[in-house]
Write a protein that holds these residues in place. Sequence first.
Motif, PDB file in Angstrom:
ATOM      1  N   UNK A 183      -8.666   3.052   7.671  1.00  0.00           N
ATOM      2  CA  UNK A 183      -7.932   3.116   6.408  1.00  0.00           C
ATOM      3  C   UNK A 183      -8.091   4.516   5.822  1.00  0.00           C
ATOM      4  N   UNK A 184      -6.977   5.071   5.342  1.00  0.00           N
ATOM      5  CA  UNK A 184      -7.018   6.404   4.764  1.00  0.00           C
ATOM      6  C   UNK A 184      -6.053   6.455   3.580  1.00  0.00           C
ATOM      7  N   UNK A 185      -6.466   7.152   2.540  1.00  0.00           N
ATOM      8  CA  UNK A 185      -5.651   7.280   1.335  1.00  0.00           C
ATOM      9  C   UNK A 185      -5.467   8.747   0.988  1.00  0.00           C
ATOM     10  N   UNK A 186      -4.245   9.111   0.626  1.00  0.00           N
ATOM     11  CA  UNK A 186      -4.011  10.447   0.083  1.00  0.00           C
ATOM     12  C   UNK A 186      -4.539  10.486  -1.351  1.00  0.00           C
ATOM     13  N   UNK A 187      -5.145  11.597  -1.703  1.00  0.00           N
ATOM     14  CA  UNK A 187      -5.641  11.774  -3.074  1.00  0.00           C
ATOM     15  C   UNK A 187      -4.871  12.854  -3.817  1.00  0.00           C
ATOM     16  N   UNK A 188      -3.774  13.327  -3.224  1.00  0.00           N
ATOM     17  CA  UNK A 188      -2.849  14.242  -3.879  1.00  0.00           C
ATOM     18  C   UNK A 188      -1.450  13.653  -3.824  1.00  0.00           C
ATOM     19  N   UNK A 189      -0.653  13.962  -4.825  1.00  0.00           N
ATOM     20  CA  UNK A 189       0.720  13.466  -4.863  1.00  0.00           C
ATOM     21  C   UNK A 189       1.600  14.229  -3.868  1.00  0.00           C
ATOM     22  N   UNK A 190       2.699  13.568  -3.468  1.00  0.00           N
ATOM     23  CA  UNK A 190       3.764  14.173  -2.654  1.00  0.00           C
ATOM     24  C   UNK A 190       3.369  14.449  -1.202  1.00  0.00           C
ATOM     25  N   UNK A 250      15.410   7.595  -9.440  1.00  0.00           N
ATOM     26  CA  UNK A 250      14.339   8.581  -9.379  1.00  0.00           C
ATOM     27  C   UNK A 250      13.070   7.987  -8.804  1.00  0.00           C
ATOM     28  N   UNK A 251      12.493   8.691  -7.824  1.00  0.00           N
ATOM     29  CA  UNK A 251      11.260   8.257  -7.184  1.00  0.00           C
ATOM     30  C   UNK A 251      10.062   8.665  -8.039  1.00  0.00           C
ATOM     31  N   UNK A 252       9.225   7.694  -8.360  1.00  0.00           N
ATOM     32  CA  UNK A 252       8.017   7.960  -9.157  1.00  0.00           C
ATOM     33  C   UNK A 252       6.899   8.375  -8.207  1.00  0.00           C
ATOM     34  N   UNK A 253       6.497   9.656  -8.273  1.00  0.00           N
ATOM     35  CA  UNK A 253       5.509  10.189  -7.340  1.00  0.00           C
ATOM     36  C   UNK A 253       4.084  10.148  -7.882  1.00  0.00           C
ATOM     37  N   UNK A 254       3.853   9.456  -8.970  1.00  0.00           N
ATOM     38  CA  UNK A 254       2.505   9.414  -9.533  1.00  0.00           C
ATOM     39  C   UNK A 254       1.540   8.725  -8.575  1.00  0.00           C
ATOM     40  N   UNK A 255       0.280   9.147  -8.633  1.00  0.00           N
ATOM     41  CA  UNK A 255      -0.749   8.617  -7.742  1.00  0.00           C
ATOM     42  C   UNK A 255      -1.073   7.174  -8.101  1.00  0.00           C
ATOM     43  N   UNK A 256      -1.121   6.308  -7.077  1.00  0.00           N
ATOM     44  CA  UNK A 256      -1.553   4.939  -7.291  1.00  0.00           C
ATOM     45  C   UNK A 256      -3.064   4.840  -7.281  1.00  0.00           C
ATOM     46  N   UNK A 257      -3.567   3.706  -7.724  1.00  0.00           N
ATOM     47  CA  UNK A 257      -5.013   3.499  -7.736  1.00  0.00           C
ATOM     48  C   UNK A 257      -5.555   3.460  -6.312  1.00  0.00           C
ATOM     49  N   UNK A 258      -6.719   4.062  -6.097  1.00  0.00           N
ATOM     50  CA  UNK A 258      -7.364   4.101  -4.781  1.00  0.00           C
ATOM     51  C   UNK A 258      -8.440   3.012  -4.741  1.00  0.00           C
ATOM     52  N   UNK A 259      -8.322   2.141  -3.758  1.00  0.00           N
ATOM     53  CA  UNK A 259      -9.299   1.053  -3.624  1.00  0.00           C
ATOM     54  C   UNK A 259     -10.109   1.240  -2.341  1.00  0.00           C
ATOM     55  N   UNK A 260     -11.396   1.031  -2.435  1.00  0.00           N
ATOM     56  CA  UNK A 260     -12.298   1.196  -1.300  1.00  0.00           C
ATOM     57  C   UNK A 260     -12.205  -0.012  -0.379  1.00  0.00           C
ATOM     58  N   UNK A 285       0.831  -1.211   0.000  1.00  0.00           N
ATOM     59  CA  UNK A 285       0.000   0.000   0.000  1.00  0.00           C
ATOM     60  C   UNK A 285       0.861   1.256   0.000  1.00  0.00           C
ATOM     61  N   UNK A 286       0.567   2.166  -0.905  1.00  0.00           N
ATOM     62  CA  UNK A 286       1.238   3.459  -0.937  1.00  0.00           C
ATOM     63  C   UNK A 286       2.679   3.428  -1.388  1.00  0.00           C
ATOM     64  N   UNK A 287       3.165   2.290  -1.880  1.00  0.00           N
ATOM     65  CA  UNK A 287       4.567   2.204  -2.307  1.00  0.00           C
ATOM     66  C   UNK A 287       4.779   2.994  -3.589  1.00  0.00           C
ATOM     67  N   UNK A 288       5.913   3.696  -3.647  1.00  0.00           N
ATOM     68  CA  UNK A 288       6.298   4.465  -4.831  1.00  0.00           C
ATOM     69  C   UNK A 288       7.528   3.812  -5.463  1.00  0.00           C
ATOM     70  N   UNK A 289       7.402   3.459  -6.727  1.00  0.00           N
ATOM     71  CA  UNK A 289       8.501   2.806  -7.419  1.00  0.00           C
ATOM     72  C   UNK A 289       9.633   3.770  -7.734  1.00  0.00           C
ATOM     73  N   UNK A 290      10.773   3.188  -8.036  1.00  0.00           N
ATOM     74  CA  UNK A 290      11.949   3.965  -8.436  1.00  0.00           C
ATOM     75  C   UNK A 290      12.396   3.531  -9.829  1.00  0.00           C
TER      76      UNK A 290
END
Length: 277
Positions: A95-102, A79-89, A32-37
């Motif tokens: 449980x809480x999800x950010x809906x903005x990047x960074x 380089x860290x990829x900061x793009x938003x991941x898919x949000x699952x209900x 959850x919430x992992x950002x690829x490089x």
Amino acid sequence: MNQTMITAAATLGQLQKQMDIISNNIANIDTNGYKGRDATFADLLVQQFDNQPDQTKEVGRNTPYGIRIGAGAKIAQSQLDESQGAVKQTNRPLDVSFTKENQYLKVLNDQNGQNSICYTRDGNLSVSPVGKNELMLVNSSGLPILDENNKVITFQDNVKDYTITEQGQFKVNSVNGQTTSFNLGVVTADKPQFLEQAGDNLLDVPSQFSANPAGIIKEMTGPLRAQVSMQQGALESSNVDMGKEMTDLLNAQRSYQFQSRAITLSDQMAGLVNSLR
């Protein structure tokens, strides 16, 4: 050892690091919430021979003057990829999800017996007992979640339900009708490429900047709280693209095989030269 073997050997080590980065991305595709490089390469120092001292005889040449011999390549940046991941209900209150990047939650991490503040986008929160009739808000690894003042969030265990607002306010509604509110500690990464992996899906500011991280992260306090964007009952998935990672892995493996073959051929050529009589 000739120059070809030295160049190939130097590049092999960097390709191995690239494959390690890709493997780490693939291993965390369900985190959850992992950002690829993404690894990017740059040339090492180049040796140049000016075989033509009179450049007037090179009129009309489209390539740079001289003969250049490369020394391989190195990873210039992970380089860290900061793009938003898919949000699952999930419809789970904690449980809480950010809906903005960074944007990241603040977590109190124990590194070698010393407490340090780290950051995560993993919103899979839970509570843990810390004393008589008292609970503490923690992340999926059991590490304390901090409020905007870097204090551990604790409250009484007579809980009816939880509410997390869009601006990151955590409300504990008790069975007696009282409500206790906390502002979750949230930061924005202005320079996310400076953040380092700290394990357990956490990011940390490098030690040389830990005394003054203001240029890398920004505390979302005061009027900036209005910019925080969260969604309760949801989790952000990893932003790793398996198709891209497998393609990058195959390309890296082929490059690795090519460099290995270059070493083998150089060794065979050296053997032939040494066998001449």
